[in-house]
Design an enzyme around this catalytic site. Structure first.
Site, mmCIF file in Angstrom:
data_model
loop_
_atom_site.group_PDB
_atom_site.id
_atom_site.type_symbol
_atom_site.label_atom_id
_atom_site.label_comp_id
_atom_site.label_asym_id
_atom_site.label_seq_id
_atom_site.Cartn_x
_atom_site.Cartn_y
_atom_site.Cartn_z
ATOM 1 N N TYR A 1 10.308 -5.760 0.019
ATOM 2 C CA TYR A 1 10.011 -5.576 1.434
ATOM 3 C C TYR A 1 10.258 -6.875 2.197
ATOM 4 O O TYR A 1 10.216 -7.970 1.624
ATOM 5 C CB TYR A 1 8.546 -5.193 1.639
ATOM 6 C CG TYR A 1 8.196 -3.760 1.326
ATOM 7 C CD1 TYR A 1 8.131 -2.798 2.332
ATOM 8 C CD2 TYR A 1 7.904 -3.359 0.025
ATOM 9 C CE1 TYR A 1 7.791 -1.485 2.054
ATOM 10 C CE2 TYR A 1 7.565 -2.046 -0.270
ATOM 11 C CZ TYR A 1 7.511 -1.112 0.751
ATOM 12 O OH TYR A 1 7.181 0.181 0.474
ATOM 13 N N ASP B 1 4.093 3.917 4.950
ATOM 14 C CA ASP B 1 3.078 4.358 5.908
ATOM 15 C C ASP B 1 3.686 4.624 7.276
ATOM 16 O O ASP B 1 4.842 4.260 7.547
ATOM 17 C CB ASP B 1 1.989 3.288 6.052
ATOM 18 C CG ASP B 1 1.125 3.151 4.807
ATOM 19 O OD1 ASP B 1 1.045 4.121 4.020
ATOM 20 O OD2 ASP B 1 0.525 2.075 4.629
ATOM 21 N N ARG C 1 6.338 5.473 -0.948
ATOM 22 C CA ARG C 1 5.908 6.255 0.214
ATOM 23 C C ARG C 1 5.421 5.315 1.323
ATOM 24 O O ARG C 1 4.302 4.805 1.270
ATOM 25 C CB ARG C 1 4.805 7.238 -0.173
ATOM 26 C CG ARG C 1 5.291 8.332 -1.108
ATOM 27 C CD ARG C 1 4.225 9.386 -1.340
ATOM 28 N NE ARG C 1 3.035 8.826 -1.974
ATOM 29 C CZ ARG C 1 1.912 9.511 -2.187
ATOM 30 N NH1 ARG C 1 1.812 10.757 -1.796
ATOM 31 N NH2 ARG C 1 0.888 8.936 -2.789
ATOM 32 N N ARG D 1 0.975 -5.546 3.834
ATOM 33 C CA ARG D 1 0.453 -5.922 5.156
ATOM 34 C C ARG D 1 -0.837 -6.721 5.055
ATOM 35 O O ARG D 1 -1.128 -7.563 5.914
ATOM 36 C CB ARG D 1 0.263 -4.673 6.011
ATOM 37 C CG ARG D 1 1.596 -4.044 6.395
ATOM 38 C CD ARG D 1 1.449 -3.034 7.527
ATOM 39 N NE ARG D 1 0.892 -1.782 7.067
ATOM 40 C CZ ARG D 1 0.056 -1.031 7.768
ATOM 41 N NH1 ARG D 1 -0.382 -1.445 8.941
ATOM 42 N NH2 ARG D 1 -0.378 0.119 7.298
#
Length: 284
Positions: free
Chosen positions: A124, A63, A61, A212
């Site tokens: 990612y 952001d 999921r 992040r």
């Protein structure tokens, strides 16, 4: 916990991508905010002329503002509905969805498949430029500008110390009842043609804000504000550090989700639902 498909239904895998700029993340939200899940579920309901909404389950999921190139989801549809629409469903979804979200493939999923729990890794990429002139205007929605020169070798030296199975509580936004133990399989930086620095971040799963936060810590090493051993010390401390900056979401893209061979899907599905502890963790 059983994940068997209900009688009369078929599980369908969706491979999709989206530009996260105008989405409030993946998951449906109240107050009419636009989300990827909401857009696809609404489109699916419309093009199949269904009276009910069929809920999607996703591999990760994302952001608000985060992009995806290789996202995976599944949905359980009535057998009759799938049989009626499967040949034209992809094209009809393309005609209904906005241009910033695309479904590329719809396939009947093998037995035991769950988009979330059967996954064995997610990969990612985070993209940054330290060009003193800023970001290429054509890339501004996908690349962060860091206004300091970055030492990629220092960043990679710091990254090596974070790889492996750890409790990443120091780099995650804590969620009640959820573990922060993860296996970080790969974390490295490369400078691409054009000068963009690209971080590859691959793990079995990620907790909230983990990628992040890791990138933010490594950027502080790269620009000389922190020593190479600082991110590992933060990790070992096991608590959120106010000095760890959660970088902006637009530089982050979910590139790919990995799954085991079909015959191992069900076993992975069950394994991923177990709450993890680190070796040596116990009662005391």
């Amino acid at each position: 916990m059983s994940d068997d498909v209900q009688p009369g239904f078929v599980r369908v895998r969706l491979d999709l991508s989206y530009d996260g700029k105008d989405f409030s993340g993946w998951a449906k939200q109240a107050h009419g905010r636009r989300t990827v899940q909401g857009d696809i579920e609404d489109a699916l309901k419309t093009v199949t002329r269904s009276t009910e909404t069929y809920e999607l389950t996703v591999a990760g999921r994302t952001d608000a503002g985060v992009h995806a190139r290789g996202q995976v989801a599944h949905v359980d549809l009535p057998v009759e509905l799938w049989a009626e629409h499967r040949e034209k469903l992809l094209r009809r979804l393309a005609g209904r969805l906005s241009h910033d979200v695309r479904v590329w493939r719809l396939t009947e999923a093998p037995s035991g498949f769950n988009a979330r729990f059967s996954a064995i890794w997610r990969r990612y990429a985070y993209r940054v430029t330290d060009n003193p002139g800023g970001v290429d205007p054509l890339l501004r929605g996908h690349v962060l500008w860091h206004d300091w020169a970055l030492d990629m070798d220092a960043m990679n030296a710091a990254a090596e110390r974070l790889v492996g199975e750890h409790d990443f509580a120091a780099y995650c936004k804590k969620r009640e009842g959820a573990t922060t133990i993860r296996t970080l399989q790969e974390l490295r930086w490369e400078r691409r043609p054009g000068g963009v620095l690209e971080a590859t971040v691959k793990a079995d799963a990620f907790c909230h804000n983990m990628v992040r936060s890791l990138v933010g810590a490594l950027l502080f090493v790269g620009d000389g504000h922190r020593p190479v051993d600082w991110p590992a010390k933060v990790l070992a401390a096991g608590v959120r550090d106010s000095a760890v900056h959660v970088v902006r979401p637009h530089g982050l893209t979910l590139e790919e989700v990995g799954y085991p061979a079909d015959e191992l899907l069900a076993a992975r599905n069950r394994e991923a639902r177990n709450r993890r502890t680190l070796p040596g963790a116990g009662c005391c």
